[in-house]
Design an enzyme around this catalytic site. Structure first.
Site, PDB file in Angstrom:
ATOM      1  N   SER A   1       0.801  -1.234   0.000  1.00  0.00           N
ATOM      2  CA  SER A   1       0.000   0.000   0.000  1.00  0.00           C
ATOM      3  C   SER A   1       0.828   1.275   0.000  1.00  0.00           C
ATOM      4  CB  SER A   1      -0.926   0.026   1.212  1.00  0.00           C
ATOM      5  OG  SER A   1      -1.893  -0.985   1.103  1.00  0.00           O
TER       6      SER A   1
ATOM      7  N   LYS B   1       0.527   3.457  -2.903  1.00  0.00           N
ATOM      8  CA  LYS B   1      -0.613   4.356  -3.061  1.00  0.00           C
ATOM      9  C   LYS B   1      -0.211   5.821  -2.959  1.00  0.00           C
ATOM     10  CE  LYS B   1      -3.546   0.691  -1.219  1.00  0.00           C
ATOM     11  NZ  LYS B   1      -4.324   0.177  -0.075  1.00  0.00           N
TER      12      LYS B   1
ATOM     13  N   TYR C   1      -3.627  -2.523 -10.321  1.00  0.00           N
ATOM     14  CA  TYR C   1      -3.559  -2.333  -8.863  1.00  0.00           C
ATOM     15  C   TYR C   1      -2.673  -3.392  -8.201  1.00  0.00           C
ATOM     16  CZ  TYR C   1      -5.108  -2.187  -3.997  1.00  0.00           C
ATOM     17  OH  TYR C   1      -5.142  -2.130  -2.629  1.00  0.00           O
TER      18      TYR C   1
ATOM     19  N   TYR D   1      -4.627   3.299   7.853  1.00  0.00           N
ATOM     20  CA  TYR D   1      -5.961   2.696   8.008  1.00  0.00           C
ATOM     21  C   TYR D   1      -6.561   3.119   9.343  1.00  0.00           C
ATOM     22  CZ  TYR D   1      -3.645  -0.175   4.500  1.00  0.00           C
ATOM     23  OH  TYR D   1      -2.930  -0.626   3.425  1.00  0.00           O
TER      24      TYR D   1
ATOM     25  N   VAL E   1       1.048  -3.712   3.886  1.00  0.00           N
ATOM     26  CA  VAL E   1       0.975  -4.993   4.599  1.00  0.00           C
ATOM     27  C   VAL E   1       2.207  -5.858   4.402  1.00  0.00           C
ATOM     28  CG1 VAL E   1      -1.538  -5.179   4.721  1.00  0.00           C
ATOM     29  CG2 VAL E   1      -0.328  -6.087   2.731  1.00  0.00           C
TER      30      VAL E   1
END
Lengths: 312, 312, 312, 312
Positions: A68, A71, A195, A247, A265
């Protein structure tokens, strides 16, 4: 200044040593089969200061799956392509729920709360993809990351990408759900393909810290001499990392570390000390919110020792 | 430095003038009947810098109901009394929902997500109250606010407190709900009585900016010369203001203004520029998230003109 | 008895006439493009009594897309194949939410609340499919429906199936989501392919009422002379239709009509009068819960005129 | 007929004996302290047929706290007072959540889903109360229950009422929450006072089965000779019991027992066999949904042995 770098070097080295020995390491992510094999004993830490000096400790040169953290780079790229139109498809608020939650999407008609939860990042990826072939979009993302890190050796780990593609049913659920509201517009398999692949980029702490420098320096990348984004946009990406980058553990990271950061992760975290440094840490074991357990502790120690906090 | 203060003075004055004239002012909160009477045309702005110089514009000396901004002061007080035990009763994460939502409480067994949503602030008030009479607890809160602002004239607006006590059924629902889980422990009417009264403290922008100075200066209050809290605790309160200070508009405030801030439904906002200044703004009209509409715009302008952002 | 059939015939005819003329007809489902073309002025009604006498009115012989009514037949078939093992994958409680909601799935780890919401019916379809080719599974379903209706002319409307396959992103989201929890086990496109096709079966009111007779007569199908299911299973399917057959309008249907029933977004409803009759109605306009607006009214009138209610 | 009553008598007696001996009895409700003392070994069963013959077994004459079963009587009373106006304050759909959930109230603006969850029953109580003193309203409810049971000895257990009043914080949360939306209109303590007291009515299985007879016989009470409600209203109350009478276990009760029923956390259940009988059972141990564990099993056995099901 040189004294400060010496302090930084010592801190990075000592923290890496201490963390290598810690018994409580969290649990390695197992929902992506390929990631479950990673040795939980690995630990890397790297800091690059304003002058470009690098302090590294532990496994700072071992590549890991950035997941992530990618991102941050896709958001930056998409803002460059679409500007504020991007915010029609994705919000800017913390989600108050897990990284892969779909509940909020139903309550808010398919618009993800922010670009750093899975749904939001899929929507951003879809925007980058629009009108292109998956291969082209992915090439553009990879070139951008290499450019930011000033390193042409950065690669995608195809085994990880394939592993996610085989098992990423919750992400497929999110993508289909957003597609039903017109927030995702490309064929699902194209959007998810891009993705899964950009999440599977492998980088070392050193490469990651290099790639994050533009966020620490007003959008200008000292290594390459280029203005990547405007100073305002750099500040805003930092703000999003602070409020949404971990998160449902974002509040905790802000409270303890006091720096904008984005976790993955794979166990990596990129953190920004505005005006001062770009930091990257890697420890594969995760806490219940899906963020690197020792990664956060290491950054908390480092920011405390160096007196780095954006909050005073 | 003096040049910077001149720039600040001019900015505050000009922004206050511009805001006075703006036609789009949001809607005054009407769910507390007494607040519905407030003139939406009022606007005040005040900044106090590190040297204690005050720049004020518009209705900077008119008292208004600080409402949820009081939660910054009760949190500070409660941390002084209970230390980290406080975090057993309340979390540190953005809520992802409205200021008065009860949904999250059911899903997380009565523990509010953070001390700045209503439920969390009621739990914090309950902690301050424990073992005391409501009158004593309220006296302590008021003395603390007066001490922070270095101003003995600060008062509670009894009409506002009574108005909320008559109509605050959702807060009563939250308190009863938390009581059922043992998160609130005192008689409901005691806890709510203290809560409604500290929310009804009336302050001007000048008084509020003065009271916030300790958060801008490492926990040390320059006006009084006292260390109110440790530097670490000041940073952490700022972090909570950044991630949770504007309910479900916290991400937006961080994105646009780039400073820790806490809003109240009376239309006030307290914002902190670490190391530099304490800011207060007042404009009674609210946006849909319950935050001052022009208040946020004014702070966005001011932070941009002054180059103030914690994000670079 | 014959007098009762005369009353029934008259009632069916008169209600069909009245309904044909009604101006308030609800809105035709538009999320399946192919269904949006259906003429909202159509209305059909048919009742088959214990002796097999048929009372029909309006467009009782016009085929329409049965959509979710097919879930009664797939549930019956799946119970025959898997018995009570089926209940490991799907619950038996009303959902309290919309037919296509995904929220509950997240809160209850991918297990749908009942076999009549979309998620539940997809899970049931997946069970029928297991170990077979989609074509075989679909063939079995179609044969079963033809057998129940004693009518070999029943067909699948391929245009409707294709239309859903192109646009059924929310159902794809549900299927992927359940797959992530292991509740769906076959390749998504197989399961959804079978699901979309059995929803696209076209039947007239007459055919549908014939197919439902086994539920009115203790599991025994008078037309064919076969025991389709045991009396207990027939009762239990009726119970599920009563509590869950109209999505979030199930309580209202039970309250007003007082009979087990299952609706589809094509505007059809199958209703059962235990021991007496099987009823089918069709009116394409839907109410906000996604159930046929005039269909329910017609059944309410008919049950009142005939004194049919399972509640006394 | 007499033969059927003999079968019924034998069944009731044998089931009561078997249930007395069963080791798996569920857990006695402990959130109302006074109820926690009840002996989990008690078991009573009673059936009254159309002719008024009574079949009783086990502790059928021991009074117990009827708790939520009282909601059937208050709903009936309130419908008599307010007619269909009642449905402006409360819905008719299963809730899909726990008996004391508050989540749905937030999503649906304070209107409870049905009159049998706690929130709905509080709203109904508030309607009965309107314009009266609590004592009067409570007197009316008690008189109505005595009239239905044709038994003047029925009493309220004041110790149970007081126990709930001291600890009923979740119900207080529900009442305050609905008050904030104007769904509850009387002072909270009045509404809750009446609510807690009518839940604390103590009745034996025999009294309860007698009181439920009007629902089995078209609204007409055979014991007293009075028409309590119209046949249509009796049917509709039965429909609500079927879809909503066992909280989030309503689907299961319909599936297994196949009769309209209403449970209480005291371990009682009232069930209706339209046209035939009124049944009451009592076993204090509850299942996870808050319904009597052995109570449901006993009714399942009894309905199977007698061939009683509304579903065929």
């Amino acid at each position: 200044m040189s004294a400060e770098f010496d302090r930084l070097s010592a801190a990075v080295r000592e923290i890496a040593e201490e963390m290598k020995a810690r018994p409580d390491r969290g649990s390695v992510a197992d929902y992506i089969p390929e990631l479950a094999h990673v040795d939980p004993g690995r630990f890397g830490l790297c800091a690059v200061d304003a002058e470009g000096r690098v302090a590294a400790g532990g496994d700072a040169d071992a590549p890991f799956s950035i997941q992530s953290i990618s991102k941050v780079f896709t958001l930056t790229l998409a803002l460059g392509m679409a500007g504020d139109r991007l915010w029609r498809r994705v919000g800017r608020e913390p989600s108050g729920s897990a990284f892969n939650s779909i509940v909020q999407l139903e309550h808010e008609r398919g618009v993800p709360r922010n670009p750093f939860i899975n749904a939001g990042a899929i929507a951003v990826t879809d925007l980058i993809l629009s009108g292109h072939q998956p291969r082209e979009a992915l090439g553009e993302i990879l070139r951008f990351v290499r450019f930011l890190a000033d390193d042409e050796t950065i690669r995608i780990d195809e085994a990880v990408a394939a592993s996610e593609q085989r098992t990423g049913f919750r992400n497929a659920a999110l993508a289909n759900y957003m597609r039903s509201f017109g927030v995702v517009t490309n064929p699902i398999e194209f959007t998810l393909g891009v993705y899964f692949h950009h999440c599977a980029i492998a980088m070392s702490c050193r490469q990651l810290a290099m790639a994050g420098r533009f966020l620490a320096h007003g959008g200008r990348h000292p290594a390459t001499g280029h203005a990547v984004v405007s100073p305002q946009r750099a500040r805003r990406i930092n703000a999003l990392m602070l409020t949404c980058g971990h998160y449902d553990g974002s509040g905790e990271f802000a409270f303890r570390v006091g720096l904008p950061g984005k976790s993955g992760v794979g166990g990596g975290v990129l953190a920004i000390v505005p005006g001062r440094a770009s930091l990257a840490v890697w420890s594969p074991g995760l806490d219940p919110s899906g963020n690197s357990h020792l990664g956060r502790e290491a950054l908390e120690m480092l920011s405390r020792r160096m007196g780095w906090s954006i909050f005073g």
